[in-house]
Design an enzyme around this catalytic site. Sequence first.
Site, short mmCIF file in Angstrom:
data_model
loop_
_atom_site.label_atom_id
_atom_site.label_comp_id
_atom_site.label_asym_id
_atom_site.label_seq_id
_atom_site.Cartn_x
_atom_site.Cartn_y
_atom_site.Cartn_z
N CYS A 1 -2.20 9.09 3.05
CA CYS A 1 -1.96 8.47 1.84
C CYS A 1 -3.31 8.74 0.75
O CYS A 1 -3.33 8.92 -0.31
CB CYS A 1 -1.78 6.99 1.88
SG CYS A 1 -2.77 6.16 2.59
N GLU B 1 0.81 -1.24 -0.19
CA GLU B 1 0.10 0.10 0.14
C GLU B 1 0.90 1.39 0.15
O GLU B 1 1.39 1.67 1.11
CB GLU B 1 -0.87 0.09 1.28
CG GLU B 1 -2.28 0.72 1.13
CD GLU B 1 -1.86 2.13 1.63
OE1 GLU B 1 -1.57 3.31 0.89
OE2 GLU B 1 -1.97 2.51 2.72
#
Length: 502
Positions: free
Chosen positions: A279, A245
């Site tokens: 993010c 990720e």
Amino acid sequence: MTTTETTPAAPDTLLKSVDPATGEVIATYPIADEDAVRAAVAKARTAAATWGALSFDERRKHLLRWSSRLVADSEEFTQLIHKENGKPLDDAFLELMLALEHIAWAAKNAKKLLSPKKVSPGALMSNFAARLEHRPLGVIGVIGPWNYPVYTPNGSIAYALAAGNTVVFKPSEFSTGIGNFLADAFKKANPELPEGVFETINGYGATGAALVKSGVDKIAFTGSTATGKRIMAAAAENLTPVLLECGGKDAVIVAGDADVKAAADAVAWGATANSGQTCAGVERVYVDRSVREEFVAEVKRILSDIKPGSDAKAAYGPMTMPSQIDIVRRHIEDALKKGGTAVLGGPESIKGPFIEPVVLVDVDEDSEAVAEETFGPTVTIRTVDGVDEAVELANKSKYGLSSAVYSKKNGLDIARRLRVGATSVNSVLAFAAIPGLPFGGVGDSGIGRIHGEPGLREFVRPHSIAVQRFTVPGMALLSYTRTDSTMKLLRKLVPFLHGRHK
């Protein structure tokens, strides 16, 4: 996640945890070298025999006990998150709350989603029973981030545990205490379990590198794209699978029929919450020309009253990683140099570890502020002539983590056109709070998914089993005993089964 991680200066055997707002040393931790990492993995390997043999219901009981322990210790835990990570206490509690939601979802859904299932064998193999079963991978190595040090790694930890794996977790060097608290709570909640079900190892990049090469059965990493690529290359030596990720440069599309005030409120929060260190936070906005002036004015109005700090009144805290401050400054300066305009803030908004909100408009798409992950409380806003242009620009990024769309009539249609892993319509980041929805990206944003059913399946291997229930004379297709008459029958049967479609 963030841009390039750095390793602060420290003694070879000691890691210092510091308060990012003050630089005060909170605690020190021994650094795990290669031998310590291998020992932790060996301990987890031994524990995997016990943990993996438990039923789904038994693992559910242990995971929910862990949740209860975290709730009981929530005041102490959120204080630690605030001190070591910098985010306000309310944000620390919200992060813990989301993590608890995901622990509960994984614990309660693993049985339904991973239990053995009967599979139709098909007409030609009708004398067989077919089953699909799922086996835990074994030991999962998790390398966590510092920006959401509980919620984000938990998307791998809780799901891996629920699927029957043991976990060796290396928290970020900027959130070591938080990671250890998380693992200690599991042990306190389940004292009867063997050591090694959920272990932590502490250190910098070298400790993470040792974990990648330690013989774990999968690596789950959250962090920068650059570090993700290095991990993937190192993991390839042993064909260790990876779940990555990585970075994001998430866009929001504000269509002409959007609720402008709601969109501005969401963008203001999504761009600056957690100091912009998210993010899947808002970094780019593409707003229809018809509502541009109203939208920009509203975003500016909201953020003019938003201030960072470490006190109870602060909307968000300091930058957690000191080196990120220089990246934010560089992106702001590059945007202005390439023709962008700061309607709120600018380079002067950077005040020590605290950065006040910065709103940049009409920034060149090739500037670092648009093309690279900034990971600070800044946002770029570009005017577009319609949805088609907005979609084209949103999809132009090398990243493809998540996005948001504001439109009263066409939100879902616009969302479907975006090259990302997740989209919120008339909200931001809602998908991250829904445990059943998988989270992850495309392109430079990573490989694989955490959360939801795909998140559980990341940590098991499918095992296909075919059991012959009875034999049919002459019909042993996978044998030299099959007869010519059987083959003649098959030549007649196959066109009937598969050759009539037009």
